[in-house]
Design an enzyme around this catalytic site. Structure first.
Site, PDB file in Angstrom:
ATOM      1  N   TYR A 136       0.848  -1.205   0.000  1.00 28.69           N
ATOM      2  CA  TYR A 136       0.000   0.000   0.000  1.00 28.69           C
ATOM      3  C   TYR A 136       0.885   1.257   0.000  1.00 28.69           C
ATOM      4  CZ  TYR A 136      -3.694   3.168   1.709  1.00 28.69           C
ATOM      5  OH  TYR A 136      -4.593   4.202   1.868  1.00 28.69           O
TER       6      TYR A 136
HETATM    7  P1  NDP Z   1     -13.318   2.067   1.241  1.00 25.94           P
HETATM    8  O1  NDP Z   1     -12.769   0.686   1.242  1.00 25.94           O
HETATM    9  O2  NDP Z   1     -14.295   2.476   2.285  1.00 25.94           O
HETATM   10  O3  NDP Z   1     -13.915   2.411  -0.188  1.00 25.94           O
HETATM   11  C1  NDP Z   1     -13.188   2.103  -1.352  1.00 25.94           C
HETATM   12  C2  NDP Z   1     -14.069   2.390  -2.552  1.00 25.94           C
HETATM   13  O4  NDP Z   1     -13.317   2.062  -3.728  1.00 25.94           O
HETATM   14  C3  NDP Z   1     -15.324   1.549  -2.565  1.00 25.94           C
HETATM   15  O5  NDP Z   1     -16.406   2.348  -3.008  1.00 25.94           O
HETATM   16  C4  NDP Z   1     -15.026   0.441  -3.575  1.00 25.94           C
HETATM   17  O6  NDP Z   1     -16.227   0.040  -4.202  1.00 25.94           O
HETATM   18  C5  NDP Z   1     -14.070   1.161  -4.534  1.00 25.94           C
HETATM   19  N1  NDP Z   1     -13.131   0.251  -5.203  1.00 25.94           N
HETATM   20  C6  NDP Z   1     -12.248  -0.595  -4.649  1.00 25.94           C
HETATM   21  N2  NDP Z   1     -11.594  -1.293  -5.595  1.00 25.94           N
HETATM   22  C7  NDP Z   1     -12.092  -0.856  -6.785  1.00 25.94           C
HETATM   23  C8  NDP Z   1     -11.844  -1.201  -8.126  1.00 25.94           C
HETATM   24  N3  NDP Z   1     -10.953  -2.144  -8.465  1.00 25.94           N
HETATM   25  N4  NDP Z   1     -12.521  -0.555  -9.100  1.00 25.94           N
HETATM   26  C9  NDP Z   1     -13.435   0.400  -8.791  1.00 25.94           C
HETATM   27  N5  NDP Z   1     -13.716   0.756  -7.536  1.00 25.94           N
HETATM   28  C10 NDP Z   1     -13.067   0.133  -6.542  1.00 25.94           C
HETATM   29  O7  NDP Z   1     -12.032   3.001   1.318  1.00 25.94           O
HETATM   30  P2  NDP Z   1     -11.866   4.523   1.774  1.00 25.94           P
HETATM   31  O8  NDP Z   1     -13.053   5.296   1.424  1.00 25.94           O
HETATM   32  O9  NDP Z   1     -11.352   4.529   3.155  1.00 25.94           O
HETATM   33  O10 NDP Z   1     -10.631   4.915   0.834  1.00 25.94           O
HETATM   34  C11 NDP Z   1     -10.755   5.723  -0.329  1.00 25.94           C
HETATM   35  C12 NDP Z   1      -9.354   6.163  -0.731  1.00 25.94           C
HETATM   36  O11 NDP Z   1      -8.754   6.885   0.334  1.00 25.94           O
HETATM   37  C13 NDP Z   1      -8.421   4.987  -1.042  1.00 25.94           C
HETATM   38  O12 NDP Z   1      -7.613   5.308  -2.160  1.00 25.94           O
HETATM   39  C14 NDP Z   1      -7.575   4.878   0.211  1.00 25.94           C
HETATM   40  O13 NDP Z   1      -6.327   4.327  -0.035  1.00 25.94           O
HETATM   41  C15 NDP Z   1      -7.486   6.345   0.630  1.00 25.94           C
HETATM   42  N6  NDP Z   1      -7.164   6.528   2.049  1.00 25.94           N
HETATM   43  C16 NDP Z   1      -8.031   6.146   3.049  1.00 25.94           C
HETATM   44  C17 NDP Z   1      -7.697   6.351   4.373  1.00 25.94           C
HETATM   45  C18 NDP Z   1      -8.623   6.015   5.503  1.00 25.94           C
HETATM   46  O14 NDP Z   1      -8.209   6.166   6.682  1.00 25.94           O
HETATM   47  N7  NDP Z   1      -9.813   5.556   5.272  1.00 25.94           N
HETATM   48  C19 NDP Z   1      -6.411   6.937   4.747  1.00 25.94           C
HETATM   49  C20 NDP Z   1      -5.577   7.274   3.633  1.00 25.94           C
HETATM   50  C21 NDP Z   1      -5.947   7.078   2.346  1.00 25.94           C
HETATM   51  P3  NDP Z   1     -16.425  -1.483  -4.754  1.00 25.94           P
HETATM   52  O15 NDP Z   1     -15.961  -2.388  -3.663  1.00 25.94           O
HETATM   53  O16 NDP Z   1     -17.875  -1.580  -5.059  1.00 25.94           O
HETATM   54  O17 NDP Z   1     -15.593  -1.567  -5.994  1.00 25.94           O
END
Ligand code: NDP
Length: 258
Positions: free
Chosen positions: A161
């Site tokens: 990551y």
């Molecule tokens: P979640 O796991 O809550 O949400 C991730 C979202 O991305 C979901 O809607 C999922 O939908 C979608 N997703 C995952 N894989 C794919 C794919 N292959 N194609 C299309 N959509 C995809 O994560 P967060 O909201 O917490 O994270 C969002 C971003 O923020 C990420 O990039 C994460 O790395 C970053 N981030 C988050 C932090 C945190 O503390 N939460 C901290 C730092 C960074 P579905 O499963 O339906 O595809």
């Protein structure tokens, strides 16, 4: 005399179209919500239809969804083509979709590593290139990557990551340098600990991890998804028109260091 932007116009996204990957839940949903409230039309994507459908119903008429897996890189040119043919030019791209994997480095297989890097880095490049080709031709656009403070600090058990997010941060500077002269700004937001399903999973089964996370966070609390949403509105708006190649920490002070 040219009118100067006012507070209302500088931060407005009225008339803009934003594509937000992973917009059906978590941070992506709140980015979409904040952008809709700022006047934008949004298209959100993800792999699962149900959360996307529920999200667009909540967001209202200016929100649309398409089911798309960003790791199917050969689908991404077609995704952009379909969106532009249906809803008009994409003004804002938010590369938000991402996955994490918490394992000690010695237990991370090549497949594990590749899966995370493929989602968080390779796909981000492909979708960004697909959008930017059109933005550069039109002479305007704003691209925002959602990276992580893990790009900057050694957090245990997230080797793949951290590698993917550090690479995104490096890429932002190069893309900004290549495209900003043609009106396309490229920036990133580096969130700290934000309350979502991803951070809940990362903290699960490890009570001390939460305490350690809070020791690293001067504000002493998790952020909310909308804290990232409003930062994204700012970076996408004219208020940030002279900002490119930047990484904005939104992390409760985590990046101050200690
Ligand atoms: P979640 O796991 O809550 O949400 C991730 C979202 O991305 C979901 O809607 C999922 O939908 C979608 N997703 C995952 N894989 C794919 C794919 N292959 N194609 C299309 N959509 C995809 O994560 P967060 O909201 O917490 O994270 C969002 C971003 O923020 C990420 O990039 C994460 O790395 C970053 N981030 C988050 C932090 C945190 O503390 N939460 C901290 C730092 C960074 P579905 O499963 O339906 O595809």
């Amino acid at each position: 005399m040219v009118d100067k932007p006012t507070h209302a116009t500088a931060f407005s996204l009225e008339g803009k179209l934003a594509l937000i990957t992973g917009g059906g839940s978590g941070i992506g949903f709140d980015i979409a919500r904040c952008m809709v409230q700022s006047g934008a039309n949004v298209v959100i994507t993800g792999r699962r239809e149900q959360p996307l459908q529920e999200a667009t119903e909540t967001l209202g008429d200016r929100a649309h969804f398409l089911v798309n897996d960003v790791t199917v890189r050969e689908s991404l040119d077609g995704l952009v083509e379909t969106i532009e043919a249906t809803y008009g030019p994409i003004d804002i791209l938010v590369n938000n979709a991402g996955i994490n994997m918490k394992k000690p480095a010695l237990e991370v297989s090549d497949e594990d590593f590749d899966r995370v890097v493929h989602t968080n880095l390779n796909s981000v490049f492909s979708l960004t290139r697909a959008c930017a080709q059109r933005m550069v031709d039109r002479g305007s656009g704003s691209i925002i990557m959602i990276s992580s403070m893990a790009a900057y600090y050694g957090i245990d058990r997230v080797a793949a990551y951290a590698a993917s997010k550090s690479a995104v941060e490096g890429m932002v500077k190069v893309l900004a340098s290549e495209w900003s002269g043609q009106g396309v700004r490229v920036n990133s937001i580096a969130p700290g600990f934000i309350e979502t399903a991803m951070s809940k999973t990362a903290m699960s089964g490890d009570p001390d991890r939460f305490a350690r996370a809070m020791r690293r966070t001067p504000m002493g609390k998790f952020g909310k998804p909308e804290d990232i949403g409003w930062a994204a509105v700012f970076l996408a708006s004219d208020a940030a028109r002279y900002i490119t190649g930047a990484s904005l920490p939104v992390d409760g002070g985590n990046s101050i260091g200690f």
